[in-house]
Design an enzyme around this catalytic site. Structure first.
Site, short mmCIF file in Angstrom:
data_model
loop_
_atom_site.label_atom_id
_atom_site.label_comp_id
_atom_site.label_asym_id
_atom_site.label_seq_id
_atom_site.Cartn_x
_atom_site.Cartn_y
_atom_site.Cartn_z
N TYR A 290 -2.24 -60.26 -5.33
CA TYR A 290 -2.32 -59.55 -6.61
C TYR A 290 -2.72 -58.10 -6.43
O TYR A 290 -2.33 -57.23 -7.18
CB TYR A 290 -3.24 -60.29 -7.60
CG TYR A 290 -4.71 -60.14 -7.33
CD1 TYR A 290 -5.39 -61.08 -6.57
CD2 TYR A 290 -5.42 -59.07 -7.85
CE1 TYR A 290 -6.73 -60.95 -6.32
CE2 TYR A 290 -6.77 -58.92 -7.60
CZ TYR A 290 -7.43 -59.87 -6.83
OH TYR A 290 -8.76 -59.72 -6.58
N SER B 26 29.77 -59.22 22.45
CA SER B 26 28.96 -60.42 22.58
C SER B 26 28.64 -60.61 24.06
O SER B 26 29.32 -60.06 24.93
CB SER B 26 29.71 -61.62 22.03
OG SER B 26 31.01 -61.65 22.55
N LEU B 27 27.62 -61.39 24.35
CA LEU B 27 27.21 -61.58 25.73
C LEU B 27 27.98 -62.72 26.35
O LEU B 27 28.40 -63.64 25.67
CB LEU B 27 25.71 -61.91 25.78
CG LEU B 27 24.77 -60.86 25.21
CD1 LEU B 27 23.33 -61.32 25.36
CD2 LEU B 27 24.98 -59.53 25.92
N LYS C 21 16.92 -66.53 22.38
CA LYS C 21 18.21 -66.31 21.73
C LYS C 21 18.17 -67.05 20.39
O LYS C 21 18.21 -68.28 20.34
CB LYS C 21 19.32 -66.87 22.62
CG LYS C 21 20.71 -66.59 22.11
CD LYS C 21 21.73 -67.04 23.15
CE LYS C 21 23.14 -66.91 22.61
NZ LYS C 21 23.36 -67.68 21.38
N LYS D 112 22.36 -70.85 27.55
CA LYS D 112 22.20 -71.72 26.38
C LYS D 112 21.74 -73.12 26.79
O LYS D 112 22.23 -73.67 27.77
CB LYS D 112 23.54 -71.82 25.62
CG LYS D 112 23.84 -70.55 24.85
CD LYS D 112 25.16 -70.64 24.12
CE LYS D 112 25.00 -71.27 22.76
NZ LYS D 112 26.25 -71.17 21.98
N CYS E 281 31.71 -96.34 -12.85
CA CYS E 281 31.04 -96.86 -11.64
C CYS E 281 29.57 -96.50 -11.72
O CYS E 281 29.19 -95.36 -11.93
CB CYS E 281 31.66 -96.22 -10.41
SG CYS E 281 30.77 -96.54 -8.89
ZN LIG Z 1 32.55 -97.33 -7.85
#
Ligand SMILES: [Zn+2]
Length: 670
Positions: free
Chosen positions: A35, A83-84, A115, A314, A431
């Site tokens: 606040y 990109s790498l 990464k 990765k 249904c």
């Molecule tokens: Zn149904």
């Protein structure tokens, strides 16, 4: 306050607010209460409103602004955004190291960073002020997403440093969505019957592509800066040091950076994070290994696709093997039938997994997944794991092929598969799985907000056939409800009251509540604004929709299909009779201040200035900041300064805050 003082105050407040922002959003260590922060912010806003000449784009009040864009401008990157190279193999990391050392002879220091799975962006600063931000695009050209990036609170609009070498820098980073924000975003989309984002990266990318920055601001995006593409100046040699310096200048730099002298250290670090990354609040899918020295980077140069001085390692996707017990099918609110794998519980990246999605019938056949099979499940950035394949070597002959049910497991109606669609559907609108879903959606907070109409009760009412469609909700009586289990007279009456109250909900909530496929709250809002009534929506043709920005072909078709169905038309007729609102009521206040201009000066006691100005606008008046002969009213609070004097000199009508409030009250009644 005179102009000079105002400027001084503005500068001081901005500095203070920027520092607090940095502590809150970058360092995660706020040292004032929310606040107190809000108070500073309001104060800055007030002074800026009073002296709009001093508003500059780097002011913390200007993060979110502007009208939605028609599209993004294309910009050309000054340094290609490549990109790498990335690899899952430690052997390839060793090869990378060998190549680097062969070319450099000298000793090499690697900078190793996490990464983060997000969207790569580039940010340009001029004189320490954020000027332009763009996506990678094809590496040569990207989209100008400056307005969207400005909404990310951890991105400094102005740096907290006077370092001249950094003042005109380009930095690159990863925009990401924290795991928590992702879960919240998808939950919200589910409520609004919008398609869910498959993973954190898609969610971040989808958010950055929005054309309305105000909407982006609500997504909870964050950014880590991890790359400085060019040596900023002669005193910066090490990229690592540059990042640390940027970190102290207001940027949220990628956490846990490490300098490594030897490859062994790099591998230790890779292993250290292999499991520990699960505990982070953002998704990390590997580590980035870069030569640290700017000069060495230059010597190593680039291939056509990627820099020779960096490689991304990765981690293999997290997988587990477990036995598939059986497959059940679930019927959604729209009748879509999805197969779910029930598994022997298995531990996978910190959670116990006992269900995984199988997407659809074709997927099961394509992967030849059989009951009792040992299956490989995988958890990528996705929250729900998926079955990626079968361990056929472990088959014993006891496996059985899964036969997709021909009928709805809930209502028994024959399932339908539309041509070229992968999903089976139950198209029986009575249904109970769909009725239950439809009613829960209708009663949800985003729609009619009927408190007390929860899962257990709805299930019960639908099973007993008491509620067969949405309009039946309005036929419920306290007596019927009180007979239900765990339902006293009191809660029955409360629920009836809350059902009654829902009749006052505006048209857009009702339209959303109908649960027409693809019509979320946003689309409802647009349709209501454009058509104004259900009668016009129901009669709209394709060409009528094509004129509404934000409404695409899918939504248009959905609406048209919905109103083709006689049952749906009858439902709306019934709901209308029950008193629900199907017309857009523009809340038009009486314009009793039409054409009148108001200047506010001094400190108001009962309201903040922005609210007072909003009131003036609401009733047709114009709040302005400068006093002139044309000013109709000058509202003076405590400590009114030069404006009061000027108003007096010009003989304008000067009123107190109380007189202003009386004026509003009288006008409202009048
Ligand atoms: Zn149904």
């Amino acid at each position: 306050m005179n102009k000079r003082e105002a400027k001084k105050q503005i500068d001081r407040l901005r500095k203070e607010i920027n520092t607090h922002n940095y502590h809150y959003h970058v360092l995660n260590q706020p040292f004032i209460k929310d606040y107190e922060y809000d108070k500073l912010y309001k104060k800055l806003q007030d002074i800026e409103n009073q002296y709009p000449d001093f508003i500059t784009p780097d002011s913390p009040t200007q993060r979110i602004g502007g009208q939605p864009l028609a599209g993004f401008k294309t910009i050309e990157h000054s340094v290609r955004m490549l990109s790498l190279d990335n690899t899952y193999s430690e052997e390839e990391v060793r090869d990378f190291d060998k190549r680097v050392r062969k070319q450099l002879v000298k000793r090499v220091v690697y900078e190793v960073t996490l990464k983060v799975d997000g969207v790569a962006v580039t940010l340009h600063y001029r004189n320490g002020v954020f000027e332009l931000g763009a996506t990678r695009g094809d590496g040569v050209h990207g989209d100008d997403i400056t307005l969207n990036l400005r909404t990310i609170k951890s991105l400094p609009l102005r740096m907290l440093t006077d370092d001249q070498e950094l003042a005109n820098i380009e930095v690159r980073g990863e925009v990401f969505l924290p795991k928590k924000a992702f879960v919240a975003l998808n939950r919200q989309r589910e409520e609004q019957s919008m398609p869910l984002f498959a993973n954190l990266r898609n969610a971040a990318a989808g958010s950055l592509k929005l054309l309305d920055a105000r909407e982006v601001a609500h997504r909870g995006l964050d950014i880590f800066v991890h790359t400085v593409p060019r040596q900023p100046g002669p005193s910066y040699h090490s990229h690592y040091d540059t990042l640390l310096r940027l970190g102290a200048s207001g940027f949220k730099i990628i956490p846990h950076i490490k300098q490594c002298q030897h490859l062994d250290e790099v591998f230790d670090y890779i292993n250290e994070w292999r499991n520990a990354r699960e505990t982070l609040e953002y998704e990390v899918d590997g580590l980035v290994i870069k030569v640290d020295d700017f000069k060495q980077r230059e010597r190593l140069g680039y291939t056509i696709k990627s820099p020779r001085w960096a490689i991304a390692y990765k981690y293999p996707a997290r997988q587990a093997i477990t036995q598939l017990q059986n497959i059940s099918v679930q019927v959604g609110r729209t009748g879509r039938v999805t197969p779910v794998a029930n598994l022997n519980p298995v531990s996978l990246s910190g959670t116990t997994v006992s269900h995984a999605t199988l997407h659809n019938d074709d997927e099961i056949r394509r992967k030849d997944i059989r009951l009792n099979d040992y299956v490989i499940i995988e958890k990528g950035g996705e929250i729900i794991p998926k079955v990626v394949g079968v361990v056929k070597e472990r088959r014993t002959g006891k496996e059985r092929k899964f036969i997709f049910p021909k009928t709805c497991p809930v209502c028994g109606e024959k399932l339908v598969r539309l041509p070229e669609k992968a999903d089976w559907r139950c198209v029986n609108s009575s249904c109970s799985a769909q009725i239950r879903g439809a009613i829960l959606h209708f009663a949800s907070r985003q729609a009619m907000d009927i408190e007390g109409l929860g899962y257990v009760l709805v299930n019960n009412l639908v099973d007993l056939g008491i509620v067969k469609s949405l309009d039946d909700i309005y036929r419920l009586t306290a007596a019927t409800l009180a007979e239900r289990e765990r339902m006293g007279n009191k809660s029955a009456e409360n629920l009836i009251a809350s059902i009654e109250k829902s009749k006052a909900k505006p048209f857009k909530k009702v339209l959303h509540g109908l649960g027409i496929p693809n019509i979320g709250i946003n689309a409802s809002h647009l349709l209501v604004e454009a058509f104004g009534s259900i009668d016009r929506v129901s009669k709209a043709k394709h060409e009528d929709f094509s004129e509404i920005p934000g409404i695409g072909e899918i939504i248009a078709q959905s609406i048209i299909d919905y109103f083709k169905n006689k049952k749906n038309r009858q439902l709306i007729k019934n709901l209308k009779q029950m008193g629900l609102c199907f017309v857009h009521k523009k809340s038009k206040a009486k314009q009793f201040l039409a054409g009148k201009t108001f200047v506010f000066t001094g400190e108001l006691a009962n309201m903040i200035r922005a609210d007072a100005q909003a009131q003036v606008r609401k009733y047709g008046g114009h709040p302005i900041s400068a006093v002139s002969k044309q000013t109709d009213f000058v509202v003076c609070g405590a400590n009114s300064g030069s404006k009061y004097d000027k108003a007096k000199k010009l003989g304008l009508s000067i009123i107190s805050e109380k007189e202003f409030l009386d004026m509003l009250e009288k006008g409202e009644k009048g």
